[in-house]
Design an enzyme around this catalytic site. Sequence first.
Site, short mmCIF file in Angstrom:
data_model
loop_
_atom_site.label_atom_id
_atom_site.label_comp_id
_atom_site.label_asym_id
_atom_site.label_seq_id
_atom_site.Cartn_x
_atom_site.Cartn_y
_atom_site.Cartn_z
N ARG A 154 -8.10 -29.41 4.15
CA ARG A 154 -8.13 -30.97 3.49
C ARG A 154 -9.29 -31.26 2.48
O ARG A 154 -9.53 -31.41 1.39
CB ARG A 154 -8.84 -32.26 4.61
CG ARG A 154 -7.07 -31.78 5.70
CD ARG A 154 -7.26 -33.28 6.85
NE ARG A 154 -7.39 -34.44 5.79
CZ ARG A 154 -8.48 -35.08 5.21
NH1 ARG A 154 -9.70 -34.79 5.35
NH2 ARG A 154 -8.09 -35.91 4.70
N CYS A 189 -9.13 -15.24 -0.08
CA CYS A 189 -9.55 -14.77 -1.76
C CYS A 189 -9.34 -16.29 -2.54
O CYS A 189 -7.93 -15.72 -3.13
CB CYS A 189 -8.38 -13.94 -1.89
SG CYS A 189 -8.86 -12.43 -0.93
N TYR A 208 -4.06 -33.88 10.58
CA TYR A 208 -4.28 -33.26 9.59
C TYR A 208 -4.87 -32.11 9.81
O TYR A 208 -4.80 -31.67 7.72
CB TYR A 208 -4.16 -34.38 8.59
CG TYR A 208 -3.14 -35.11 8.22
CD1 TYR A 208 -1.87 -35.53 8.52
CD2 TYR A 208 -4.30 -36.27 8.52
CE1 TYR A 208 -1.00 -36.80 8.77
CE2 TYR A 208 -2.99 -37.52 8.85
CZ TYR A 208 -2.03 -37.82 8.33
OH TYR A 208 -0.73 -38.82 8.98
N1 LLP Z 1 4.16 -43.83 8.54
C1 LLP Z 1 4.04 -43.01 7.56
C2 LLP Z 1 5.26 -43.37 6.43
C3 LLP Z 1 3.77 -42.26 6.70
O1 LLP Z 1 3.57 -41.40 5.96
C4 LLP Z 1 2.08 -41.75 7.45
C5 LLP Z 1 1.43 -40.60 6.72
C6 LLP Z 1 1.76 -42.43 8.50
C7 LLP Z 1 2.61 -43.64 8.63
C8 LLP Z 1 0.31 -41.65 8.97
O2 LLP Z 1 -0.78 -42.60 8.52
P1 LLP Z 1 -1.82 -42.14 9.24
O3 LLP Z 1 -2.31 -43.38 9.95
O4 LLP Z 1 -2.37 -41.01 9.70
O5 LLP Z 1 -3.40 -42.52 7.85
N2 LLP Z 1 -2.57 -35.05 4.92
C9 LLP Z 1 -3.56 -36.15 5.02
C10 LLP Z 1 -2.67 -37.21 5.34
C11 LLP Z 1 -1.21 -38.20 4.57
C12 LLP Z 1 -0.76 -39.18 5.27
C13 LLP Z 1 0.92 -39.33 4.96
N3 LLP Z 1 1.25 -40.36 5.45
C14 LLP Z 1 -4.35 -35.97 4.86
O6 LLP Z 1 -4.81 -34.86 5.83
O7 LLP Z 1 -5.42 -36.72 4.59
#
Ligand code: LLP
Length: 419
Positions: free
Chosen positions: A313, A343, A372
């Site tokens: 992240r 690296c 994540y």
């Molecule tokens: N629903 C859908 C359709 C989504 O695409 C996502 C996340 C969620 C729910 C859940 O979102 P949350 O409540 O966790 O914000 N890797 C990134 C975040 C990517 C989110 C992708 N979609 C990070 O580390 O911030």
Amino acid sequence: MDRFEYRDGELYCEEVRVEDICRDVGTPVYIYSHGTIIDHYRKLDEAFGEIDHLICFSVKSNSNLAVIRALAKAGAGMDIVSGGELYRVLKAGVDPSKVVYASVGKSEEEIEFALQAGIMMFNVESRPEAEAINRVAGRMGVKARIAFRINPDVDPHTHKHITTGKGGTKFGIPIDEAVETYLWAKERLGNLIPCGVHCHIGSQITSVEPYKEALSRIVPLVSELRRNGLEIDTLNIGGGLGIVYKDETPSTADEFAAAVLPYVRDLGCKLIIEPGRFIVGNAGILATKVLYIKRTPHKNFLIVDAAMNDLIRPAFYDSYHRIAPVRIRTEETDTFDVVGPVCETGDYFAKDRRINLVEPGDIISIFSAGAYGFTMSSNYNSRPRAAEVMVIEDRYYIVRKRETYLDLIRGEAIPGELM
Ligand code: LLP
């Protein structure tokens, strides 16, 4: 509230000393607090208690079987995006009728797997995908409940990589084309039951305003669809609720519910919410050992045994994660970059951070790593992936073993001709 706290200068997860876990399990290690996960789930669940609703945990944020199982036992449904996630939730004993399935590119094999399992519904992102689901359902002699994912063109004011509900992203059907798309599906795709509306506008959203904006567009759409003869029984407003990494002031579950409920209370739909980060983000840390302390004329570096392959992240989103030793030796601090052994210059966890002085061998905690974190980890630089531990009150369990060198080459082969 999370259950990581310092007592006499030592970090505890619930009733267990983090240093004890690290000594037994080694580092780097992800440590999750079961109590925190359940507490966050319940807060949201209770906030929507007055209406028919289901909290579907977004499995992509943390897909460990123990995490899925804990939430399923508490009553949660699941939001999945792949056949692999479906496999996991089934293995964890989740009731398939509580599973919703999103993603812009489901393969026919994945669609068949989901129909066979009997999931609640698909969140569909394009016409060709609707046709594919219709085709597979027809072949299997079943009907598939679907929601189209509607892109309401709202700016969630978050990082560009996690903005999804704005025009110009790959996600969903533009809201202006929604009615004709539903009518097309109803008339032409006889194996689909278009009964839901889905929207997800982004992630790490700290204010309720973007949700209100999206709802002010999506809720009238539900009525319009009904006027056009569609029986819409489910409204899915996605996830995205933000958490505190540093000094953010995200809305609480109650504030979120207070903003959403006026729009949906009398709609006669089951409400689905798909939070990931809100539930697990602050329920996990990444504990890592200081290998070396490198002082240069320009900067001081804490070189630790975790790296960007374990938690990407900071490198990927410039994200901030609080960092502190798990045992505070002294109040004295210095400024460090916290970096891993990989690296790449992008292999860092923090830059120019004031941190209490530590010695090589000390363990430090990278906070807010439950969402994540492990799920985005990789084997880059042929680094075995970290172990995962779940703490339940005064006990802890290894919920994923640290990978071995053998795991690294599993499935690889050298052509005979090269032998
Ligand atoms: N629903 C859908 C359709 C989504 O695409 C996502 C996340 C969620 C729910 C859940 O979102 P949350 O409540 O966790 O914000 N890797 C990134 C975040 C990517 C989110 C992708 N979609 C990070 O580390 O911030």
